[in-house]
Design a protein around this motif. Structure first.
Motif, PDB file in Angstrom:
ATOM      1  N   THR A  88       0.800  -1.229   0.000  1.00  0.00           N
ATOM      2  CA  THR A  88       0.000   0.000   0.000  1.00  0.00           C
ATOM      3  C   THR A  88       0.833   1.279   0.000  1.00  0.00           C
ATOM      4  N   ASP A  89       2.009   1.272   0.617  1.00  0.00           N
ATOM      5  CA  ASP A  89       2.824   2.490   0.655  1.00  0.00           C
ATOM      6  C   ASP A  89       3.181   2.982  -0.741  1.00  0.00           C
ATOM      7  N   GLY A  90       3.393   2.076  -1.660  1.00  0.00           N
ATOM      8  CA  GLY A  90       3.738   2.456  -3.025  1.00  0.00           C
ATOM      9  C   GLY A  90       2.591   3.143  -3.765  1.00  0.00           C
ATOM     10  N   MET A  91       1.405   3.037  -3.209  1.00  0.00           N
ATOM     11  CA  MET A  91       0.231   3.672  -3.812  1.00  0.00           C
ATOM     12  C   MET A  91      -0.003   5.083  -3.253  1.00  0.00           C
ATOM     13  N   GLN A  92       0.784   5.453  -2.267  1.00  0.00           N
ATOM     14  CA  GLN A  92       0.545   6.695  -1.532  1.00  0.00           C
ATOM     15  C   GLN A  92       1.733   7.647  -1.631  1.00  0.00           C
ATOM     16  N   GLU A  93       1.443   8.923  -1.339  1.00  0.00           N
ATOM     17  CA  GLU A  93       2.467   9.953  -1.216  1.00  0.00           C
ATOM     18  C   GLU A  93       2.258  10.645   0.127  1.00  0.00           C
ATOM     19  N   SER A  94       3.272  10.579   0.978  1.00  0.00           N
ATOM     20  CA  SER A  94       3.173  11.174   2.304  1.00  0.00           C
ATOM     21  C   SER A  94       3.291  12.689   2.235  1.00  0.00           C
ATOM     22  N   PHE A  95       2.595  13.364   3.134  1.00  0.00           N
ATOM     23  CA  PHE A  95       2.732  14.806   3.301  1.00  0.00           C
ATOM     24  C   PHE A  95       3.853  15.150   4.283  1.00  0.00           C
TER      25      PHE A  95
END
Length: 122
Positions: A88-95
């Motif tokens: 799932t982390d690869g699907m997201q961009e952290s702020f």
């Protein structure tokens, strides 16, 4: 109604637009081991909402334990959860500046400050 010692948590992160279908699909059948780790960590009433215009994921949950940091550390150490986050982390961009992924020293999801709560009459 909230338990007397519960903590409400709200977090946000950006979903990569090209990952929306895959993210929805994987969350339609969350791995049982991931759910068990959350349950062991006293997480209840967990939901994730999506605001498509700005690709915003909004997670809310209640923590009913007595040591939030220790319980979150146990979740981060859970092998099944680590595998889930690898997907799932690869699907997201952290702020969060400097964030490297879920379960690391720098938080991956941004935790928001609660500014209002209405629980109704007891």
């Amino acid at each position: 109604m909230s338990a007397p010692h519960s903590k409400r948590v709200c977090q946000i992160i950006k979903l990569k637009p090209e990952a929306e279908a895959e993210y929805r699909n994987i969350h339609a059948s969350v791995w049982p081991g991931v759910l068990a780790a959350l349950e062991r960590a006293h997480i209840v009433d967990y939901s994730i909402h999506y605001y498509r215009p700005i690709q915003l994921l909004i997670a809310t949950m209640k923590y009913t334990g007595t040591d939030y940091e220790a319980d979150m550390k146990k979740v981060a150490e859970d092998p099944e959860t680590q595998k889930w986050w690898a997907v799932t982390d690869g699907m997201q961009e952290s702020f969060v500046e400097g964030a490297q992924g879920s379960g690391k020293e720098v938080p991956w999801w941004t935790e928001l400050e609660e500014v209002f709560r209405f629980e109704g009459k007891p």
